[in-house]
Design an enzyme around this catalytic site. Structure first.
Site, PDB file in Angstrom:
ATOM      1  N   HIS A 383      21.118  19.864 -10.720  1.00  0.00           N
ATOM      2  CA  HIS A 383      20.193  20.450 -11.689  1.00  0.00           C
ATOM      3  C   HIS A 383      19.110  21.310 -11.086  1.00  0.00           C
ATOM      4  O   HIS A 383      18.192  21.716 -11.788  1.00  0.00           O
ATOM      5  CB  HIS A 383      19.511  19.354 -12.509  1.00  0.00           C
ATOM      6  CG  HIS A 383      20.400  18.719 -13.521  1.00  0.00           C
ATOM      7  ND1 HIS A 383      20.529  19.204 -14.803  1.00  0.00           N
ATOM      8  CD2 HIS A 383      21.215  17.649 -13.435  1.00  0.00           C
ATOM      9  CE1 HIS A 383      21.391  18.447 -15.468  1.00  0.00           C
ATOM     10  NE2 HIS A 383      21.824  17.496 -14.659  1.00  0.00           N
ATOM     11  N   LYS A 574       7.049  23.646 -21.935  1.00  0.00           N
ATOM     12  CA  LYS A 574       7.956  23.100 -20.928  1.00  0.00           C
ATOM     13  C   LYS A 574       7.077  22.388 -19.913  1.00  0.00           C
ATOM     14  O   LYS A 574       5.842  22.507 -19.971  1.00  0.00           O
ATOM     15  CB  LYS A 574       8.768  24.213 -20.256  1.00  0.00           C
ATOM     16  CG  LYS A 574       7.915  25.430 -19.821  1.00  0.00           C
ATOM     17  CD  LYS A 574       8.744  26.537 -19.199  1.00  0.00           C
ATOM     18  CE  LYS A 574       9.524  27.368 -20.157  1.00  0.00           C
ATOM     19  NZ  LYS A 574      10.960  27.263 -20.036  1.00  0.00           N
ATOM     20  N   ARG A 575       7.670  21.642 -18.988  1.00  0.00           N
ATOM     21  CA  ARG A 575       6.850  21.039 -17.944  1.00  0.00           C
ATOM     22  C   ARG A 575       6.030  22.105 -17.235  1.00  0.00           C
ATOM     23  O   ARG A 575       6.482  23.244 -17.074  1.00  0.00           O
ATOM     24  CB  ARG A 575       7.746  20.293 -16.926  1.00  0.00           C
ATOM     25  CG  ARG A 575       8.358  19.033 -17.478  1.00  0.00           C
ATOM     26  CD  ARG A 575       7.300  18.035 -17.928  1.00  0.00           C
ATOM     27  NE  ARG A 575       6.568  17.528 -16.792  1.00  0.00           N
ATOM     28  CZ  ARG A 575       6.738  16.322 -16.254  1.00  0.00           C
ATOM     29  NH1 ARG A 575       7.604  15.475 -16.781  1.00  0.00           N
ATOM     30  NH2 ARG A 575       6.028  15.942 -15.218  1.00  0.00           N
ATOM     31  N   LYS A 580       7.819  27.833 -13.051  1.00  0.00           N
ATOM     32  CA  LYS A 580       7.977  28.251 -14.449  1.00  0.00           C
ATOM     33  C   LYS A 580       6.924  29.289 -14.851  1.00  0.00           C
ATOM     34  O   LYS A 580       7.024  29.904 -15.901  1.00  0.00           O
ATOM     35  CB  LYS A 580       7.914  27.032 -15.373  1.00  0.00           C
ATOM     36  CG  LYS A 580       9.116  26.084 -15.213  1.00  0.00           C
ATOM     37  CD  LYS A 580       8.972  24.859 -16.115  1.00  0.00           C
ATOM     38  CE  LYS A 580      10.080  23.833 -15.956  1.00  0.00           C
ATOM     39  NZ  LYS A 580      11.266  24.152 -16.785  1.00  0.00           N
ATOM     40  N   THR A 682      16.857  24.806 -21.225  1.00  0.00           N
ATOM     41  CA  THR A 682      17.464  24.500 -22.526  1.00  0.00           C
ATOM     42  C   THR A 682      16.468  24.789 -23.638  1.00  0.00           C
ATOM     43  O   THR A 682      16.879  25.028 -24.773  1.00  0.00           O
ATOM     44  CB  THR A 682      17.909  23.027 -22.615  1.00  0.00           C
ATOM     45  OG1 THR A 682      16.810  22.197 -22.215  1.00  0.00           O
ATOM     46  CG2 THR A 682      19.107  22.770 -21.726  1.00  0.00           C
ATOM     47  N   LYS A 686      16.979  26.381 -27.631  1.00  0.00           N
ATOM     48  CA  LYS A 686      16.428  25.867 -28.899  1.00  0.00           C
ATOM     49  C   LYS A 686      15.681  26.979 -29.625  1.00  0.00           C
ATOM     50  O   LYS A 686      15.798  27.127 -30.842  1.00  0.00           O
ATOM     51  CB  LYS A 686      15.472  24.698 -28.638  1.00  0.00           C
ATOM     52  CG  LYS A 686      16.106  23.503 -27.951  1.00  0.00           C
ATOM     53  CD  LYS A 686      15.027  22.523 -27.465  1.00  0.00           C
ATOM     54  CE  LYS A 686      15.564  21.634 -26.368  1.00  0.00           C
ATOM     55  NZ  LYS A 686      14.477  20.949 -25.620  1.00  0.00           N
TER      56      LYS A 686
HETATM   57  C1  LIG Z   1      14.068  21.128 -24.358  1.00  0.00           C
HETATM   58  C2  LIG Z   1      12.955  20.350 -23.795  1.00  0.00           C
HETATM   59  C3  LIG Z   1      12.588  20.514 -22.457  1.00  0.00           C
HETATM   60  C4  LIG Z   1      13.251  21.521 -21.538  1.00  0.00           C
HETATM   61  O1  LIG Z   1      12.554  22.752 -21.641  1.00  0.00           O
HETATM   62  P1  LIG Z   1      12.779  23.931 -20.578  1.00  0.00           P
HETATM   63  O2  LIG Z   1      12.054  25.068 -21.208  1.00  0.00           O
HETATM   64  O3  LIG Z   1      14.248  24.167 -20.499  1.00  0.00           O
HETATM   65  O4  LIG Z   1      12.179  23.485 -19.302  1.00  0.00           O
HETATM   66  C5  LIG Z   1      11.541  19.775 -21.967  1.00  0.00           C
HETATM   67  N1  LIG Z   1      10.882  18.897 -22.737  1.00  0.00           N
HETATM   68  C6  LIG Z   1      11.191  18.721 -24.036  1.00  0.00           C
HETATM   69  C7  LIG Z   1      10.410  17.747 -24.853  1.00  0.00           C
HETATM   70  C8  LIG Z   1      12.239  19.428 -24.613  1.00  0.00           C
HETATM   71  O5  LIG Z   1      12.558  19.217 -25.905  1.00  0.00           O
END
Ligand SMILES: *Cc1c(COP(=O)(O)O)cnc(C)c1O
Length: 840
Positions: A383, A574-575, A580, A682, A686
């Site tokens: 990953h 995101k984190r 990022k 991911t 979304k």
């Molecule tokens: C989808 C999701 C992530 C992943 O987000 P990225 O932008 O791909 O890092 C992290 N935390 C939550 C709560 C999510 O729903």
């Protein structure tokens, strides 16, 4: 004084098949009447509440229990069908399952959403209110854990015999608060009010060994064997959560292990003198599953974490082996034909040596026979490309905690290195590079290499990521075994991320192209031809606007900032991580702020910027970036010249249930990582599904998103992965700053202390990072092209028809990013399971 009894305290029944009769049941009603009756019954009898009850908690519990009954029936039928088919199974092993809430999803998949609403209405209750009672199951950090949750949903929908194995942490991902612009962590005791979805199964308790030593002995026929002795043992107790497929009768299982002390644990060795202190010391055992480590994309090397990893691997493998033995006795000849283990990152890699140990030490297989099984059943998903996230464990610690496993790893390594030497005679550098043991003052076990050697499949999670793994991090292994390497681009489940999270859009899509997209997401392509229909665009716009109103309410409540639903909603959640580049996002906001202050606001697009995410508690820079976001937000939102045109808010405690509101209400999705660093992403998927346009770099799955939607519907900027590598040599951010008046103005504001007037020096580390020629994330290098892309997005947004068209086309092109597609690929190319439908 160790007991020799089975770890389970439960007595087996004396008669042989007494539970067949016991488990027969007439089917439960799926209409509002039947549901209402069951809800009443659970509320009044099982839960013992009455008309004086004023808590929403008990109606919630009563509803869940009524649903769980219906899940149980389907679960039993699914088990029987798998059993009768003698189905090959896959096991998804993951230290994280970021499930979020279960109620809305269970109703949707069972097809009970309308019936439940009607039943509750009759009882004077509101479904939305009860949905809000549920705590998020936050047993994961971010993308990796949420991926595991989406995978389970798709596997059940595809009727694949897949079981999830994980850890039932007492405390999930911490809750984040912001106090004076700083992140504060609070423990997330998500089980405090009980968890009505789970079912404890103490009869399947397993015993896990730690410490001790190996003893060799000869059996009656003179064969040498090893056994693990003088160990300190801990029990693993399983808790099962049902995972329903979409309206297909299938219910799979997520089995989470919880640690418990053995009765003999401390009474013998540690505290022979004191009974009460000994009982109190049981805590040490139960601590193993107490807390999720809150590190995303980095490792902390703590002993307790290795204990967790082994705990999951050993308990799960013992579980699978016991079920095997019940059917096949000690004959493992067909085991590899019937079982497959998918390792979610290296975290469960102890499974490789542990399966060897169980087969050799506990089931008397020879090494070669055991290895043939292990290397045909294990598959590994990588990953990350960040070196700091590649797990290594000090040999010393490993040997102390898991002495028998370390011996087995040494043996795997010795045999592996012979194979390497045969392929590349005399290449001793390559031997050292590829060894499972990294030599040095503190020798380390390289978990990723162990996973590769032990697995028949190694996959990355997006095209670019899989390519970079083969060319970079795992190049030596790719040269040795090219056939092991493959790509499986991530996805998300449209059941949660569209059907449940965005009911307004789901209704409009259903009315336009029908409902098949819920299980065939490619059908969304059919929306594209409606993008040119002005009436459809107007309906699409209304849905998006209503979702923005809902998001604005959340921002108002959680941040105290007013977002105007007609402004461009520009979102990055995101984190928080330097790669990022939330920092790049803030620099852009400062740039807009400076433009407004300097009176450059002709042709302005009003913009509301939302940033959210958790920082690992020990990650200094990430926390400082949160502070910067908060301080810039104060300056922007309080400035009368600015606040009507630009808003910035930091959303605290980003989590799955927040994302269910955020993604549907977003116009512009920020996916701005340094190219070559984000494995897939991911969140990007979304947002796309929910009709956001992406502003992004050529990184991870962004590349595939842009391919699907077309360049004209994507705001591309920044260096490519290749250019990033080239740019590192001779990188001179100070020259870039001097040459770009916009960037110079932003840096001058930052450096003047404008955003930290009462805390001098607060942002010095950030300024230094941007100005450093060693900045690994090349923030300054991408600033210009990022600002230009943002301007293109702003111009596009001013043309509502154009923007709405782009929004529709993004949703229409998102079919590839369903985990239904991802799981079908895992199954076709790795697992090779036959779907099994339960009897109707
Ligand atoms: C989808 C999701 C992530 C992943 O987000 P990225 O932008 O791909 O890092 C992290 N935390 C939550 C709560 C999510 O729903």
């Amino acid at each position: 004084m160790k007991s020799v009894t089975s770890p389970s305290p439960l007595k087996p029944l004396r008669a042989s098949k007494p539970t067949a009769e016991l488990s027969e049941l007439p089917p439960l009603g799926m209409d509002a009447d039947a549901l209402a009756l069951d809800i009443r019954r659970y509320f009044g009898t099982f839960l013992g509440r009455d008309k004086y009850c004023r808590s929403s908690h008990y109606p919630y519990q009563a509803l869940v229990l009524a649903l769980r009954d219906r899940l149980m029936e389907r679960w039993r039928q699914t088990r029987y069908a798998y059993e009768e088919a003698g189905a090959r199974h896959a096991y998804y092993m993951s230290l994280e399952f970021l499930m979020g809430r279960t109620l809305g999803n269970a109703l949707l998949n069972l097809g009970l959403d309308a019936a439940a609403e009607a039943a509750l209405h009759r009882l004077g209750l509101d479904l939305e209110e009860l949905i809000d009672v549920e705590h998020d199951a936050g047993l994961g950090n971010g993308g990796l854990g949420r991926l595991a949750a989406c995978f389970l949903d798709s596997c059940a929908t595809l009727q694949l015999p897949v079981m999830g194995y994980g850890i039932r942490y007492e405390y999930g991902m911490f809750r984040q608060y912001i106090e004076s612009g700083r992140q504060v962590e609070e423990p997330d005791h998500w089980l405090r009010d009980g968890n009505p979805w789970e079912l404890e199964r103490p009869e399947h308790t397993r015993r896990i060994h730690y410490y001790g030593r190996t003893e060799f002995y000869k059996d009656a026929r003179g064969r040498q064997h090893a056994r693990w002795v003088d160990s300190h043992d801990v029990l693993a107790v399983p808790f099962d959560t049902p995972i329903p497929g979409y309206r297909n009768g299938t219910v799979n299982v997520l089995r989470l292990w919880s640690a418990a002390a053995t009765d003999e644990f401390d009474l013998g060795e540690f505290n022979a003198g004191s009974y009460t202190e000994s009982v109190a010391a049981k805590n040490a055992a139960e601590n193993i599953t107490m807390v999720l480590y809150p590190n995303d994309a980095s490792e902390n090397g703590k002993e307790l974490r290795l204990k967790q990893q082994y705990f999951l691997a050993s308990a799960s493998l013992q579980d699978v082996l016991e079920r095997w033995e019940l059917r096949h006795g000690n004959d493992f000849s067909a085991f590899a034909d019937k079982n497959c283990f998918q390792l979610n990152d290296t975290h469960p890699t102890c499974a490789v040596p542990e399966l060897m140990r169980l087969l050799i030490d506990e089931h008397s297989l020879e090494w070669d026979a055991a290895w043939a099984i292990v290397s045909r059943t294990m598959a590994y998903t990588n990953h990350t490309l960040l070196p700091e996230a590649l797990e290594k464990w000090p040999v010393r610690l490993f040997g102390l905690l898991l002495p028998r496993l370390l011996e087995i790893i040494y043996e795997i390594n010795a045999r592996f290195l012979i194979a390497v030497a045969r392929r590349w005679p005399g290449d001793s550098e390559r031997l050292a590079r590829m060894s499972l043991i990294e030599e040095g003052p503190e020798p380390q076990v390289r978990m990723a290499y162990l996973a590769i050697v032990g697995s028949f499949s190694v996959n990355g999670v997006a095209e670019l990521h899989s390519d970079l793994l083969q060319q970079g991090l795992f190049r030596d292994f790719f040269e040795l075994w090219p056939e092991k390497f493959n790509n499986k681009t991530n996805g998300v489940t449209q059941r949660r991320w569209i059907a449940a999270a965005n009911p307004g859009m789901a209704r409009l899509v259903n009315a336009t192209i029908g409902e098949r997209w819920i299980t065939r997401l490619d059908d969304l392509r059919g929306l594209a031809r409606h993008a040119d229909d002005a009436a459809f665009r107007s309906r699409w716009h209304e849905v998006k606007r209503a979702n923005k109103v809902r998001l604005a309410e959340m921002v108002r409540r959680d941040c105290g900032v007013d977002f105007d639903p007609d402004a461009l909603f520009d979102v990055q959640v995101k984190r928080i991580h330097e790669y990022k580049r939330q920092l790049l996002n803030v620099l852009h906001v400062i740039h807009l702020y400076a433009r407004l202050k300097d009176g450059e606001e002709s042709e302005w697009t009003r913009r509301c910027v939302l940033i959210g995410g958790k920082a690992a508690p020990g990650y200094f820079m990430a926390k400082r970036i949160i502070s910067l976001i908060c301080r810039v937000a104060e300056a922007v939102n309080e400035d009368e010249e600015v606040r009507d045109w630009l808003k910035l808010a930091f959303l605290p405690n980003y989590r799955v249930s927040a994302m269910e509101v955020i993604a549907p209400g977003t116009d512009l999705s920020e996916q701005i990582s340094t190219a070559g660093k984000e494995a897939s992403g991911t969140g990007n998927m979304k947002f796309m599904m929910n009709g956001a346009a992406t502003i992004g770099t050529l990184d991870g799955a962004n590349i595939e998103i842009r391919e699907e939607v077309g360049d004209e519907n994507f705001f591309l900027f920044g260096l490519t992965a290749e250019e990033v590598e080239a740019a590192r040599r001779g990188y001179d951010p100070n020259a870039l700053i001097a040459a770009d008046p916009d960037l110079a103005r932003v840096m001058a504001l930052l450096e003047s202390g404008h955003f930290n007037q009462f805390e001098p020096g607060l942002f010095d580390p950030i300024v230094q990072a941007i100005r450093s020629p060693h900045d690994p994330w090349l923030v300054a290098a991408d600033f210009r092209s990022y600002v230009d892309a943002q301007e293109r997005a702003a111009v596009a947004y001013r043309d509502r028809e154009r923007w709405t068209r782009m929004s529709i086309l993004n949703t229409a092109a998102s079919g590839k990013f369903s985990t239904d597609r991802t799981m079908a690929e895992y199954n076709a190319e790795i697992w090779q399971l036959a779907p099994v439908a339960p009897k109707a």
